[in-house]
Each structure stands twice: as C-alpha cells, then as structure tokens.
Design an enzyme around this catalytic site. Structure first.
Site, mmCIF file in Angstrom:
data_model
loop_
_atom_site.group_PDB
_atom_site.id
_atom_site.type_symbol
_atom_site.label_atom_id
_atom_site.label_comp_id
_atom_site.label_asym_id
_atom_site.label_seq_id
_atom_site.Cartn_x
_atom_site.Cartn_y
_atom_site.Cartn_z
ATOM 1 N N CYS A 87 -2.050 -9.042 2.876
ATOM 2 C CA CYS A 87 -1.582 -9.091 4.262
ATOM 3 C C CYS A 87 -2.743 -8.856 5.228
ATOM 4 C CB CYS A 87 -0.499 -8.043 4.485
ATOM 5 S SG CYS A 87 0.421 -8.264 6.021
ATOM 6 N N ASP A 89 7.445 0.753 2.757
ATOM 7 C CA ASP A 89 6.133 1.146 3.263
ATOM 8 C C ASP A 89 6.183 2.614 3.664
ATOM 9 O OD1 ASP A 89 3.526 1.009 4.165
ATOM 10 O OD2 ASP A 89 3.926 -0.402 5.795
#
Length: 214
Positions: free
Chosen positions: A7, A129
């Site tokens: 990412c 996360d």
C-alpha cells in the site's frame, strides 16, 4: 497461502517491485494528510506508466461523492479501501457510485473491535489495522502494531487483511500467530515516510511467501 498488498505506492519503480515480487494487490492513497497521498491526476499518470496486472486499491478516508466519482472515472480502481468512519450504508453507496469492490479497514485495540467485523456484510474484504493514538493526524500508515493474538481464532465471513506495523522482520510471526490469508504493508517497506524501497518490498514479499501456510 498468504497473499500480500503493498500500500501507499507512489512511483512506477515501487509498483513494478511489488508486482514483480508477487504482490496480489497494489494500493494507492488518496488522503492529503498522508505522506503517500497522490492526487487523482498523479494516480492517473502512475497507472498510465505501468503495466496493470494485479488489482489496484485506492485508499480513501471519508471521501465525498465528487472525489470518489473522479477516482472511479480516471483511475478505475478494482477496490476502494474505506479507512475512515464510514458506515455499512456508506459502503453500499460507494459501491453503487464507483462500481469498485469494497475493503473496509477496522481499527483494533481490543477484542470488541474485532467483533465489529460482524456488521460488515457490505464489504468484500475486511482489514484489521492498529487503532491510531488519539492525537494521530491520520487513521493508518503509522507503523503501529496491535496484539495479533486477538485475531488468532478469527473466523470472519469475509476474507481479511492484517495491517499495522508489519515489516520484513515480523511478518512471518504475524502469519504464524494469526493464520491470516492477506497481509498489508506500507511504512514497513519504506526508508522514510512515503519513500518505498524496492529491496524492502521484495524482502517483505519473500518472507510472506516463505512463511505462508500451504
């Protein structure tokens, strides 16, 4: 076998390192407070400069309809990652507006946070996360990990990612503890905030491949 998403890619070199190394997804960031932020113009230029062979994810944070429509029209992402306070109802709106699949990021610090995944039938993928500190200026990409044992017995109805503080040095342990099918890395393959390192990308993907249950 565990698969990986790289990412916060900002350059053709990083994109190519991710794809050549075996990444299953490549992520771009549309959030101005992130050091990995790309404008829609920049994302469009990046996609024009590379051979698009894996699914592309655009990370957004409580984006409005205008921005999402522009991303959909010009970047044509395969997935939109919702990394803000979006609701399941908003996810359905984003799907209708963009035609892209939905990845919903869920901040985790306790077992109750993991339970929140049950509300997300609207998502194609879930992403767990680390919950950011109260004074953080962005919801992810901070290099913080959480207690992975919270996910050890996780059996969600959706495929899911583990994110937060992953690096080439610890991703094998994360896979061993959680049995995660998908991992997501951003700051853990950088030499400075927003600066991806091709060698670190390759090392991370190699470690994922070596550690993956088969």
């Amino acid at each position: 076998m565990t698969r990986a998403k790289i990412c916060g890619v900002t350059t053709p070199e990083a994109y190519t390192a991710a794809v050549d190394g075996g990444a299953a997804f490549v992520g771009l960031v549309s959030f101005e407070r992130s050091p990995r932020h790309l404008s829609v113009d920049q994302m469009q230029a990046l996609m024009a400069a590379v051979e698009r062979t894996v699914p592309v994810v655009v990370l957004t944070v409580d984006a409005d309809d205008s921005l999402l429509a522009d991303i959909a029209a010009r970047v044509r992402p395969d997935f939109i990652q919702l990394h803000g306070a979006e609701t399941p109802e908003r996810a359905e709106q984003v799907l209708a507006l963009t035609g892209a699949g939905i990845i919903k990021a869920l901040p985790v610090s306790t077992a109750a946070d993991v339970e929140a995944a049950r509300e997300w039938d609207a998502a194609d993928y879930l992403l767990f996360d680390a919950r950011p500190p109260r004074d953080a200026d962005r919801p992810g990409g901070l290099g913080h990990a959480f207690d992975w044992s919270l996910l050890a017995d996780l059996k969600p109805s959706k495929p899911w990612f583990l994110a937060g503080g992953l690096t080439p040095d610890n991703v094998a342990a994360a896979i061993r503890i959680t049995g995660v099918p998908l991992v997501d890395v951003s700051s853990g393959v950088e030499t400075a905030p927003g600066v991806k390192d091709s060698g670190l990308i390759r090392a991370f993907l190699d470690r994922v491949r070596d550690a993956s249950p088969r």
